[in-house]
Write a protein that holds these residues in place. Structure first.
Motif, PDB file in Angstrom:
ATOM      1  N   LYS A  99       0.865  -1.180   0.000  1.00 56.44           N
ATOM      2  CA  LYS A  99       0.000   0.000   0.000  1.00 56.44           C
ATOM      3  C   LYS A  99       0.894   1.218   0.000  1.00 56.44           C
ATOM      4  O   LYS A  99       1.931   1.242   0.658  1.00 56.44           O
ATOM      5  CB  LYS A  99      -0.886   0.012   1.242  1.00 56.44           C
ATOM      6  N   ASP A 100       0.467   2.228  -0.734  1.00 54.91           N
ATOM      7  CA  ASP A 100       1.226   3.467  -0.760  1.00 54.91           C
ATOM      8  C   ASP A 100       1.050   4.161   0.590  1.00 54.91           C
ATOM      9  O   ASP A 100      -0.071   4.437   1.020  1.00 54.91           O
ATOM     10  CB  ASP A 100       0.743   4.363  -1.894  1.00 54.91           C
ATOM     11  N   LYS A 101       2.128   4.439   1.278  1.00 50.52           N
ATOM     12  CA  LYS A 101       2.062   5.006   2.629  1.00 50.52           C
ATOM     13  C   LYS A 101       1.390   6.379   2.638  1.00 50.52           C
ATOM     14  O   LYS A 101       0.641   6.706   3.538  1.00 50.52           O
ATOM     15  CB  LYS A 101       3.465   5.114   3.227  1.00 50.52           C
ATOM     16  N   ARG A 102       1.655   7.182   1.615  1.00 49.01           N
ATOM     17  CA  ARG A 102       1.059   8.520   1.573  1.00 49.01           C
ATOM     18  C   ARG A 102      -0.461   8.439   1.408  1.00 49.01           C
ATOM     19  O   ARG A 102      -1.203   9.176   2.043  1.00 49.01           O
ATOM     20  CB  ARG A 102       1.661   9.345   0.449  1.00 49.01           C
ATOM     21  N   LYS A 103      -0.921   7.557   0.557  1.00 49.86           N
ATOM     22  CA  LYS A 103      -2.359   7.444   0.325  1.00 49.86           C
ATOM     23  C   LYS A 103      -3.073   6.976   1.575  1.00 49.86           C
ATOM     24  O   LYS A 103      -4.127   7.493   1.928  1.00 49.86           O
ATOM     25  CB  LYS A 103      -2.642   6.466  -0.820  1.00 49.86           C
ATOM     26  N   THR A 104      -2.496   6.001   2.268  1.00 56.49           N
ATOM     27  CA  THR A 104      -3.147   5.523   3.492  1.00 56.49           C
ATOM     28  C   THR A 104      -3.093   6.576   4.580  1.00 56.49           C
ATOM     29  O   THR A 104      -4.047   6.738   5.339  1.00 56.49           O
ATOM     30  CB  THR A 104      -2.500   4.214   4.001  1.00 56.49           C
ATOM     31  N   ALA A 105      -2.014   7.323   4.663  1.00 58.45           N
ATOM     32  CA  ALA A 105      -1.906   8.383   5.667  1.00 58.45           C
ATOM     33  C   ALA A 105      -2.905   9.500   5.371  1.00 58.45           C
ATOM     34  O   ALA A 105      -3.548  10.033   6.277  1.00 58.45           O
ATOM     35  CB  ALA A 105      -0.484   8.929   5.708  1.00 58.45           C
ATOM     36  N   ASP A 106      -3.045   9.872   4.092  1.00 60.80           N
ATOM     37  CA  ASP A 106      -3.994  10.916   3.712  1.00 60.80           C
ATOM     38  C   ASP A 106      -5.431  10.485   3.995  1.00 60.80           C
ATOM     39  O   ASP A 106      -6.238  11.273   4.501  1.00 60.80           O
ATOM     40  CB  ASP A 106      -3.847  11.265   2.222  1.00 60.80           C
ATOM     41  N   SER A 107      -5.765   9.243   3.688  1.00 56.92           N
ATOM     42  CA  SER A 107      -7.143   8.785   3.935  1.00 56.92           C
ATOM     43  C   SER A 107      -7.425   8.717   5.441  1.00 56.92           C
ATOM     44  O   SER A 107      -8.534   9.009   5.873  1.00 56.92           O
ATOM     45  CB  SER A 107      -7.390   7.430   3.278  1.00 56.92           C
ATOM     46  N   ASP A 108      -6.427   8.347   6.238  1.00 57.39           N
ATOM     47  CA  ASP A 108      -6.603   8.337   7.697  1.00 57.39           C
ATOM     48  C   ASP A 108      -6.839   9.753   8.226  1.00 57.39           C
ATOM     49  O   ASP A 108      -7.683   9.964   9.096  1.00 57.39           O
ATOM     50  CB  ASP A 108      -5.380   7.729   8.398  1.00 57.39           C
TER      51      ASP A 108
END
Length: 121
Positions: A99-108
């Protein structure tokens, strides 16, 4: 058990992997060891001589067992050849889904903001 030199060992290991591609496994074990017996090592230790430890590598496919001793000076070359063989023969492994870390961090962050902006009754 047959003890081979490092290069013939790698060739035979490749053959083992080829024989077991459809069905079967190859087990490889590593152990540090000295080529001397325990009595000789104790004599060398008391005499102050340096004991050179080697890496004992064993491989088996359940039917045939081979082994080799790799000295510290040949370790780097052996390790690179061994890694090449393993990479070529491990074709059945699945790639890990990342999983792309930035995408998961942004969605969180977006979910946290939505929870904070809702008024509680």
């Amino acid at each position: 058990m047959v003890r081979l030199q490092p290069d013939p060992f790698l060739n035979e290991l490749t053959n083992m992997f080829e024989r077991t591609t459809d069905k079967g496994s190859v087990w490889v074990t590593l152990k540090h060891s000295s080529d001397k017996s325990k009595v000789k090592r104790n004599k060398m230790k008391t005499a102050g001589e340096k004991i050179e430890f080697k890496c004992l590598i064993r491989a088996t496919d359940g039917k045939k067992t081979i082994s080799t001793m790799v000295s510290p000076k040949d370790h780097q070359r052996f390790q690179s050849s061994y890694a090449t063989i393993l990479k070529a023969r491990m074709t059945a492994l699945k790639k890990r889904e990342r999983k792309d870390k930035r995408k998961t961090a942004d969605s969180d962050k977006k979910q946290d903001q939505k929870k904070q902006s809702k008024p509680s009754n």
